[in-house]
Design a protein around this motif. Sequence first.
Motif, mmCIF file in Angstrom:
data_model
loop_
_atom_site.group_PDB
_atom_site.id
_atom_site.type_symbol
_atom_site.label_atom_id
_atom_site.label_comp_id
_atom_site.label_asym_id
_atom_site.label_seq_id
_atom_site.Cartn_x
_atom_site.Cartn_y
_atom_site.Cartn_z
ATOM 1 N N MET A 16 45.133 30.354 36.932
ATOM 2 C CA MET A 16 45.786 30.685 35.666
ATOM 3 C C MET A 16 45.197 29.899 34.492
ATOM 4 N N ARG A 17 44.466 28.816 34.773
ATOM 5 C CA ARG A 17 43.877 28.029 33.686
ATOM 6 C C ARG A 17 43.002 28.900 32.801
ATOM 7 N N ARG A 18 42.261 29.817 33.432
ATOM 8 C CA ARG A 18 41.364 30.661 32.665
ATOM 9 C C ARG A 18 42.129 31.492 31.645
ATOM 10 N N LYS A 19 43.261 32.044 32.066
ATOM 11 C CA LYS A 19 44.030 32.895 31.164
ATOM 12 C C LYS A 19 44.517 32.112 29.948
ATOM 13 N N HIS A 20 45.015 30.923 30.197
ATOM 14 C CA HIS A 20 45.539 30.129 29.094
ATOM 15 C C HIS A 20 44.435 29.714 28.137
ATOM 16 N N LYS A 21 43.231 29.526 28.697
ATOM 17 C CA LYS A 21 42.110 29.084 27.887
ATOM 18 C C LYS A 21 41.550 30.232 27.050
ATOM 19 N N LEU A 22 41.374 31.410 27.670
ATOM 20 C CA LEU A 22 40.717 32.514 26.986
ATOM 21 C C LEU A 22 41.704 33.530 26.416
ATOM 22 N N ALA A 23 42.557 34.035 27.291
ATOM 23 C CA ALA A 23 43.583 35.011 26.908
ATOM 24 C C ALA A 23 43.030 36.174 26.092
ATOM 25 N N LYS A 24 41.769 36.545 26.377
ATOM 26 C CA LYS A 24 41.185 37.674 25.649
ATOM 27 C C LYS A 24 41.660 38.996 26.228
ATOM 28 N N THR A 25 41.454 39.138 27.510
ATOM 29 C CA THR A 25 41.773 40.408 28.169
ATOM 30 C C THR A 25 43.004 40.234 29.042
ATOM 31 N N VAL A 26 44.035 40.983 28.734
ATOM 32 C CA VAL A 26 45.221 41.031 29.588
ATOM 33 C C VAL A 26 45.510 42.507 29.841
ATOM 34 N N LEU A 27 45.524 42.899 31.103
ATOM 35 C CA LEU A 27 45.739 44.311 31.425
ATOM 36 C C LEU A 27 47.131 44.756 30.997
ATOM 37 N N ILE A 28 47.180 45.884 30.308
ATOM 38 C CA ILE A 28 48.469 46.464 29.914
ATOM 39 C C ILE A 28 48.936 47.399 31.034
ATOM 40 N N PRO A 29 50.218 47.780 31.055
ATOM 41 C CA PRO A 29 50.723 48.649 32.135
ATOM 42 C C PRO A 29 49.895 49.919 32.352
ATOM 43 N N ALA A 30 49.412 50.534 31.276
ATOM 44 C CA ALA A 30 48.619 51.769 31.428
ATOM 45 C C ALA A 30 47.325 51.501 32.186
ATOM 46 N N GLN A 31 46.726 50.338 31.985
ATOM 47 C CA GLN A 31 45.491 49.993 32.700
ATOM 48 C C GLN A 31 45.779 49.676 34.165
ATOM 49 N N LYS A 32 46.911 49.049 34.432
ATOM 50 C CA LYS A 32 47.302 48.801 35.825
ATOM 51 C C LYS A 32 47.566 50.127 36.539
ATOM 52 N N GLN A 33 48.072 51.104 35.786
ATOM 53 C CA GLN A 33 48.302 52.425 36.372
ATOM 54 C C GLN A 33 46.977 53.105 36.707
ATOM 55 N N ILE A 34 45.942 52.871 35.890
ATOM 56 C CA ILE A 34 44.601 53.398 36.190
ATOM 57 C C ILE A 34 44.108 52.802 37.511
ATOM 58 N N LEU A 35 44.330 51.507 37.689
ATOM 59 C CA LEU A 35 43.968 50.864 38.957
ATOM 60 C C LEU A 35 44.672 51.551 40.118
ATOM 61 N N ALA A 36 45.982 51.729 39.984
ATOM 62 C CA ALA A 36 46.774 52.314 41.069
ATOM 63 C C ALA A 36 46.373 53.759 41.353
ATOM 64 N N SER A 37 45.965 54.484 40.318
ATOM 65 C CA SER A 37 45.623 55.906 40.486
ATOM 66 C C SER A 37 44.224 56.123 41.053
ATOM 67 N N ASN A 38 43.330 55.153 40.845
ATOM 68 C CA ASN A 38 41.925 55.389 41.174
ATOM 69 C C ASN A 38 41.311 54.453 42.208
ATOM 70 N N ILE A 39 41.874 53.264 42.393
ATOM 71 C CA ILE A 39 41.202 52.257 43.219
ATOM 72 C C ILE A 39 41.995 52.030 44.504
ATOM 73 N N GLN A 40 41.583 52.695 45.588
ATOM 74 C CA GLN A 40 42.314 52.584 46.856
ATOM 75 C C GLN A 40 42.313 51.159 47.397
ATOM 76 N N PHE A 41 41.224 50.450 47.205
ATOM 77 C CA PHE A 41 41.144 49.053 47.640
ATOM 78 C C PHE A 41 42.328 48.261 47.073
ATOM 79 N N TYR A 42 42.597 48.461 45.805
ATOM 80 C CA TYR A 42 43.708 47.781 45.117
ATOM 81 C C TYR A 42 45.051 48.186 45.730
ATOM 82 N N ASN A 43 45.213 49.464 45.999
ATOM 83 C CA ASN A 43 46.492 49.962 46.533
ATOM 84 C C ASN A 43 46.828 49.395 47.906
ATOM 85 N N HIS A 44 45.807 49.004 48.659
ATOM 86 C CA HIS A 44 46.040 48.486 50.008
ATOM 87 C C HIS A 44 46.324 46.982 50.025
ATOM 88 N N LEU A 45 46.330 46.352 48.857
ATOM 89 C CA LEU A 45 46.579 44.912 48.789
ATOM 90 C C LEU A 45 48.069 44.598 48.767
#
Length: 243
Positions: free
Chosen positions: A1-30
């Motif tokens: 989490m140190r990286r996020k606090h330091k940079l905080a440039k990119t944070v996935l929004i719910p719509a982007q997480k939905q893209i992951l869930a809709s397209n990336i099977q590897f992610y869905n199996h985690l």
Amino acid sequence: MRRKHKLAKTVLIPAQKQILASNIQFYNHLTDTDKLYFEDKIEQFLDDVRIEGVGLELTDTDRIMVAASAVIPIFGFKDWTYRNVTNVLLYPDTFNKDFEFEGEAGEGRNIMGMVGSGYMNGQMILSRAALTKGFSKNSGKENTGIHEFVHLLDKADGATDGVPEGFLEHEYVEPWVKMMHQEIHKIEEGHSDINPYATTNEAEFLAVVSEYFFTKPEQFQTKHPELYDMLSKVFGQDPSKKS
């Protein structure tokens, strides 16, 4: 989490997480915990690497698919990041050795992805059509994005030679090289279901079998148990348990 606090440039929004869930099977199996870690690795990649569209308008789906292609092979390496790529150029479709994707059809325009060298060092070029197909239900054993990022892992020790020495304990290097050449011979003789492009050279062999390992892990483990075990050591992952 140190990286996020330091940079905080990119944070996935719910719509982007939905893209992951809709397209990336590897992610869905985690597991839920591993999904958060995968998202964090995606954010880190998007912070570190610029993705540009050439001849197309880049979408969030494009960005997520490129980042997922990068994260999947390194998911087992907690603190590892790509230091040998700064830009990913996304072309609409296949291109030729001069990086051209327009003009008369067929003019050697059959490259789906490549890692640049020389003046193109640090650049990766990907076909959007091939990238998208790699995450579709009819991808088979192929995923162009994963293929190209495995080349970068291979290149991390200074040589793109199919022997990822930075990720393979020394005692396994010789058995891996022997296994590669035995399987290349089987493919050439028509006795293997691995894509014949793997016989091009050792670097392409590693990239091609890695695609198979991540896209069809159970099938790969059944048909090629020794190769599967070796790639599990290389990547620090056992994807057949997730699928």
